[in-house]
Design an enzyme around this catalytic site. Structure first.
Site, PDB file in Angstrom:
ATOM      1  N   HIS A  65       0.813  -1.221   0.000  1.00 28.44           N
ATOM      2  CA  HIS A  65       0.000   0.000   0.000  1.00 28.44           C
ATOM      3  C   HIS A  65       0.847   1.271   0.000  1.00 28.44           C
ATOM      4  O   HIS A  65       0.326   2.367  -0.201  1.00 28.44           O
ATOM      5  CB  HIS A  65      -0.987  -0.008   1.180  1.00 28.44           C
ATOM      6  N   ASP A 108      -0.438  -7.548   1.485  1.00 30.04           N
ATOM      7  CA  ASP A 108       0.164  -6.218   1.587  1.00 30.04           C
ATOM      8  C   ASP A 108       1.682  -6.341   1.667  1.00 30.04           C
ATOM      9  O   ASP A 108       2.292  -6.132   2.714  1.00 30.04           O
ATOM     10  CB  ASP A 108      -0.403  -5.497   2.810  1.00 30.04           C
ATOM     11  N   GLY A 199       2.191   6.652  10.118  1.00 24.36           N
ATOM     12  CA  GLY A 199       3.434   7.260   9.680  1.00 24.36           C
ATOM     13  C   GLY A 199       4.572   6.383   9.228  1.00 24.36           C
ATOM     14  O   GLY A 199       5.512   6.908   8.676  1.00 24.36           O
ATOM     15  N   SER A 201       4.561   2.653   7.703  1.00 22.10           N
ATOM     16  CA  SER A 201       4.263   1.321   7.160  1.00 22.10           C
ATOM     17  C   SER A 201       5.473   0.701   6.492  1.00 22.10           C
ATOM     18  O   SER A 201       6.424   1.390   6.140  1.00 22.10           O
ATOM     19  CB  SER A 201       3.141   1.418   6.118  1.00 22.10           C
ATOM     20  N   GLY A 202       5.412  -0.590   6.280  1.00 20.18           N
ATOM     21  CA  GLY A 202       6.435  -1.277   5.508  1.00 20.18           C
ATOM     22  C   GLY A 202       7.622  -1.772   6.298  1.00 20.18           C
ATOM     23  O   GLY A 202       8.423  -2.555   5.778  1.00 20.18           O
TER      24      GLY A 202
END
Length: 249
Positions: A65, A108, A199, A201-202
């Site tokens: 995303h 995701d 703030g 992600s990933g």
């Protein structure tokens, strides 16, 4: 059938009201300088977008995303994004599962092929992925790190921050998140004030030295005391896809 359809529609809108893309580290601490050398800042021309982590010399893993903006490069080799002594490498290609549409539908995960190989050494290292499909045990203490805000309404931080989070039983997580997507891990953000929020992600969920999860979503804008679990993509469920991309790209 009509009542089932109505329930699914209601669940979808409830999720998009409560779930927040992008996350930050809440009630953590500054990461030690020589730790977590696999961390990457995934960036656009305007700066930091998401977290990520180096798994080979020329591949970074992050969340699918995060591709809602034009990702151009990654920054590695520095815990402080403002010091200027970091290493920037252009993103050559992005790989996502072909049927990824939304975090609530799962999958995701994204692989970023870098334009050149990172030079591994004292400032940059890779992190290992699981060797086979696995189930992380409930109550196992793991770590999550990132450069996002550290409180509700705050600002992104310059220094990488890290926090310990405990893995939550999948059945408990599904009770709190009705309709939870498959192939996820829940850890932190429920029954605690530690975890991630909007703030960053990933980034990786690291357990026993392995990157087992990818920061995916949580309850929207509730950074201090989330009352639902934080949700991560379960990396071990995508190893076949990951290995295929790495071998053919």
């Amino acid at each position: 059938m009509e009542s089932l359809h109505a329930f699914l529609v209601l669940a979808y809108f409830i999720f998009h009201f409560f779930a927040g893309y992008g996350t930050d580290i809440i009630h953590g601490k500054k990461a030690p300088d020589k730790s977590m050398l696999y961390m990457a800042s995934v960036q656009s021309s305007k700066g930091h977008v998401c977290g990520g982590f180096l798994v080979t010399e020329d591949f970074v893993v992050t969340a699918a995303h995060c591709d809602t903006v034009n990702i151009t490069h990654v920054v590695i080799g520095n815990h402080n994004l403002q010091q200027g002594s970091d290493i920037k490498i252009i993103v050559e290609k992005k790989f996502k599962p072909s049927n990824f549409n939304d975090v609530w539908l799962g999958k995701d995960i994204m692989l970023l092929k870098l334009s050149r190989k990172a030079q591994l050494g004292c400032k940059v290292q890779i992190i290992q992925l699981p060797c086979a499909e696995m189930n992380v045990k409930a109550d196992e203490v793991c770590q999550v790190a990132g450069w996002g805000r550290n409180r509700t309404g705050g600002e992104n931080v310059d220094d990488l921050r890290v926090v310990n989070v405990s893995v939550i039983n999948p059945e408990v997580c599904r009770e709190q998140w009705p309709g939870l997507p498959v192939n996820v891990i829940c850890a932190g953000g429920y029954g605690t004030d530690k975890g991630f929020c909007q703030g960053d992600s990933g980034g990786p969920l690291v357990c026993n030295g392995l990157a087992v999860g990818i920061v995916s979503f949580n309850k929207y804008r509730n950074c201090n005391y989330p009352d639902v679990p934080n949700v991560y993509t379960d990396i071990s469920k995508y190893l076949q896809w990951i290995n295929k991309v790495l071998a053919t790209s």
